[in-house]
Every structure is written in C-alpha cells, then in structure tokens.
Design a protein around this motif. Structure first.
Motif, mmCIF file in Angstrom:
data_model
loop_
_atom_site.group_PDB
_atom_site.id
_atom_site.type_symbol
_atom_site.label_atom_id
_atom_site.label_comp_id
_atom_site.label_asym_id
_atom_site.label_seq_id
_atom_site.Cartn_x
_atom_site.Cartn_y
_atom_site.Cartn_z
ATOM 1 N N VAL A 41 0.859 -1.182 0.000
ATOM 2 C CA VAL A 41 0.000 0.000 0.000
ATOM 3 C C VAL A 41 0.890 1.224 0.000
ATOM 4 C CG1 VAL A 41 -1.824 1.273 1.193
ATOM 5 C CG2 VAL A 41 -1.758 -1.237 1.338
ATOM 6 N N THR A 72 -6.630 1.456 4.911
ATOM 7 C CA THR A 72 -6.529 0.326 3.994
ATOM 8 C C THR A 72 -5.496 -0.685 4.471
ATOM 9 O OG1 THR A 72 -7.186 1.712 2.124
ATOM 10 C CG2 THR A 72 -6.036 -0.337 1.611
ATOM 11 N N GLN A 98 -6.829 -2.529 7.499
ATOM 12 C CA GLN A 98 -7.870 -3.522 7.222
ATOM 13 C C GLN A 98 -7.307 -4.757 6.521
ATOM 14 O OE1 GLN A 98 -11.760 -2.713 5.971
ATOM 15 N NE2 GLN A 98 -11.901 -0.706 6.921
ATOM 16 N N ILE A 140 -1.709 -1.508 -4.115
ATOM 17 C CA ILE A 140 -2.648 -0.413 -3.918
ATOM 18 C C ILE A 140 -1.879 0.895 -4.105
ATOM 19 C CG2 ILE A 140 -4.393 0.611 -2.422
ATOM 20 C CD1 ILE A 140 -4.841 -2.386 -3.129
ATOM 21 N N ASN A 156 -2.001 4.482 -3.769
ATOM 22 C CA ASN A 156 -2.834 5.425 -3.037
ATOM 23 C C ASN A 156 -2.178 6.795 -2.850
ATOM 24 O OD1 ASN A 156 -4.941 6.208 -0.861
ATOM 25 N ND2 ASN A 156 -3.004 6.281 0.258
ATOM 26 N N THR A 161 -12.886 4.316 6.246
ATOM 27 C CA THR A 161 -13.295 2.911 6.152
ATOM 28 C C THR A 161 -14.250 2.677 4.984
ATOM 29 O OG1 THR A 161 -14.171 1.045 7.399
ATOM 30 C CG2 THR A 161 -15.239 3.149 7.757
ATOM 31 N N ALA A 195 -11.718 2.127 2.239
ATOM 32 C CA ALA A 195 -10.837 0.973 2.454
ATOM 33 C C ALA A 195 -11.558 -0.347 2.242
ATOM 34 C CB ALA A 195 -10.236 1.032 3.858
ATOM 35 N N THR A 196 -12.805 -0.442 2.693
ATOM 36 C CA THR A 196 -13.514 -1.711 2.542
ATOM 37 C C THR A 196 -13.735 -2.050 1.064
ATOM 38 O OG1 THR A 196 -15.600 -0.512 2.855
ATOM 39 C CG2 THR A 196 -14.687 -1.652 4.770
ATOM 40 N N ILE A 254 -11.749 -1.084 -1.377
ATOM 41 C CA ILE A 254 -10.441 -1.466 -1.904
ATOM 42 C C ILE A 254 -10.207 -2.950 -1.658
ATOM 43 C CG2 ILE A 254 -7.949 -1.176 -1.608
ATOM 44 C CD1 ILE A 254 -8.498 1.787 -0.984
ATOM 45 N N LEU A 255 -10.545 -3.423 -0.462
ATOM 46 C CA LEU A 255 -10.397 -4.845 -0.164
ATOM 47 C C LEU A 255 -11.273 -5.698 -1.068
ATOM 48 C CD1 LEU A 255 -8.909 -3.767 2.397
ATOM 49 C CD2 LEU A 255 -9.962 -5.650 3.647
#
Length: 293
Positions: free
Chosen positions: A22, A33, A36, A100, A102, A241, A244-245, A247-248
């Motif tokens: 990341v 991110t 998580q 990632i 970012n 969040t 980030a969620t 992205i996952l």
C-alpha cells in the motif's frame, strides 16, 4: 487449492497470507486500507501480509513494524527508490501480489490555470502521475518472474478522485493527474497485466470528500462543507473505512475475480448539478466553525 475458511457473513475475501503493498499508507485512506488488510477482526479475517509505504510521515505506521507487516520509506518519483522499495518488500515477504497505489499530493492554494506556475504543474504530475507509472511498471516487471500460483492473486487498485471525473477549479494539476490515472492508465493496464498474469486485474476507486485528518480541518469551513454536499444525495462525508472496505473487495479474487477496468466512484452519489440547499444539509453558512462529530 484448499478451501479458505468462511467469514461469519458466509463470504471469504481470500486474502490470508497474500502480500499487499500500500503506497501512501501514513495518510487517512492509506492507513485505514493497510490496517484492514492486516488486521484480523470479529467480522472478517483478512490476515494479509502488508508492506506499508510512506515518504515523509512515519509516525502513524509505528504499529505496522510487526511480524506480518513492515514499513518502507521511498520517494516514489525516483526510479531507484521505487526499485529499492520493491526490493525490501520482496526480500522480507516475497513478491508483491496486490498493489494499492494510493499516494498523492494536492497543493492547498487555489490557482486558476492562467495563474499556475510550470513548477507547480510538474511537481504535482511527478508526485501523482509519474510516480504511479514508476510503481506500476516496477510491479509488472517483477510479476513476470513470480510463480504461477502467486500470480493468480495479481491485482492493482489505483486511487483516483472526483476531481478526476468532474475537474476542480483552482486545482487543474491535481484533477489532470487523477483523471489520467482513472481512465487512460487504468484502462490500459487492465489490458496489459493479463499478458503477464492471465487472471490479473486492474481497477480504480474515485473517492469524493473523505473525513481524513487533513480534510477535516478544511471541512470546518461551512462554505467548503456546503460545496462538498450540495450535489450529494447522501448528504454526508465519507469515512476512510468507506473507501478501504471497497479497496479490499476489489482486490479480492474471491469476490471480484471477474471485475477489471472499472472506476468505482465512492462519493455518496455526487452529481454535477445542485441538489441540496444549505438548509437541506443542515448547514448555516454564517457559522465560522462546525462540529463534525
């Protein structure tokens, strides 16, 4: 391949033991991110191996210097430092499987394009776009030599911005850098990554305003907050969040294995036209400061 354990919701993300890099992980979205991906929690167990990158601000990443994660410093506008970052990541945990991208800068000062210096333009492009090219190129160069089973998890998620979709007056440098990432680069990379990893995927997320430590101060200005919410049906600012969620989810082959070349806008339904008057979003434009809690 052994079946991965299900989460309490009946889904698994398939990220256990996968090496994730990341960039820009000391900021609000990047930090959330990285956390998580790394954390095991009561809802979903990720358990990924995380390499968290920063350039100048190490302090937020102190907790990541643990057995299943590491922190690396690099100026990503420099080729040798990008290569060194991947060297360290690979030496410790093996090849990077999920990337990632970012990191980014945005100059706070508003300057219309006829006022903008060439130096500002070049600095933003180098920090945002050229660095993204260098990071993606290094990842793909190394992907060629990764074992076939590890290449099955190959995925890149780039972080764009609503500025890249709608433009942003006073910030043409930032908007142009993000637009190039979101469209020209994402759409090209999704066609190229499969030459190296047949199941490889490339997607992009375009956040709107997000309640990060840097943005929170700006959003205390009621005029700034109203501008952020005026065309947003959900009438709220995203939390890290929220980004980030997703992205996952996009990174997970288990959930998103047939999704590539997409730009997912996470901006509460923002449009390019006025939807809400100040009173509709509960803002008094005569107030000097707002409490966001």
């Amino acid at each position: 391949m052994p079946q991965r354990p299900l989460t309490p919701t009946g889904l698994h993300l398939g990220l256990e033991g996968v090496h994730v890099l990341v960039t820009g992980a000391s900021g609000g979205i990047g930090y959330e991110t990285a956390e998580q991906f790394h954390d095991n929690n009561d809802i979903v167990e990720q358990g990924a191996i995380v390499t968290a990158h920063y350039n100048t601000n190490f302090a937020p990443l102190d907790k990541f210097a643990e057995s299943r994660s590491q922190v690396v410093q690099a100026d990503l506008s420099k080729e040798d430092e990008v290569a060194a970052m991947f060297d360290k990541a690979t030496y410790t945990f093996g090849p990077v499987q999920i990337l990632i991208i970012n990191h980014a800068i945005s100059v706070v000062k508003d300057e219309y394009i006829w006022e903008m210096s060439l130096d500002r333009w070049k600095t933003t492009m180098d920090a945002n776009l050229t660095s993204t090219f260098l990071v993606a190129r290094e990842y793909l160069r190394r992907l060629k030599n990764v074992a076939a089973d590890l290449r099955e998890e190959a995925s890149i998620v780039l972080i764009g911005s609503t500025a890249g979709k709608y433009g942003e007056a006073g910030h043409a440098d930032y908007a142009a850098s993000k637009s190039a990432m979101m469209y020209g680069l994402t759409m090209t990379l999704k066609n190229e990554i499969v030459k190296l990893a047949p199941m490889g995927r490339v997607n992009c997320i375009g956040p709107g305003w997000v309640k990060t430590p840097m943005a929170t101060e700006s959003l205390k200005n009621p005029h700034t907050l109203y501008a952020a919410l005026a065309t947003t049906p959900l009438k709220k600012i995203a939390k890290p969040t929220d980004i980030a969620t997703q992205i996952l989810v996009l990174s997970s082959n288990s959930l998103s294995g047939h999704i590539t070349g997409q730009v997912l806008m996470i901006e509460g339904g923002m449009e390019g036209r006025l939807l809400n008057e100040p009173e509709d979003v509960g803002i008094n434009l005569h107030s000097r400061q707002l409490n966001l809690d």
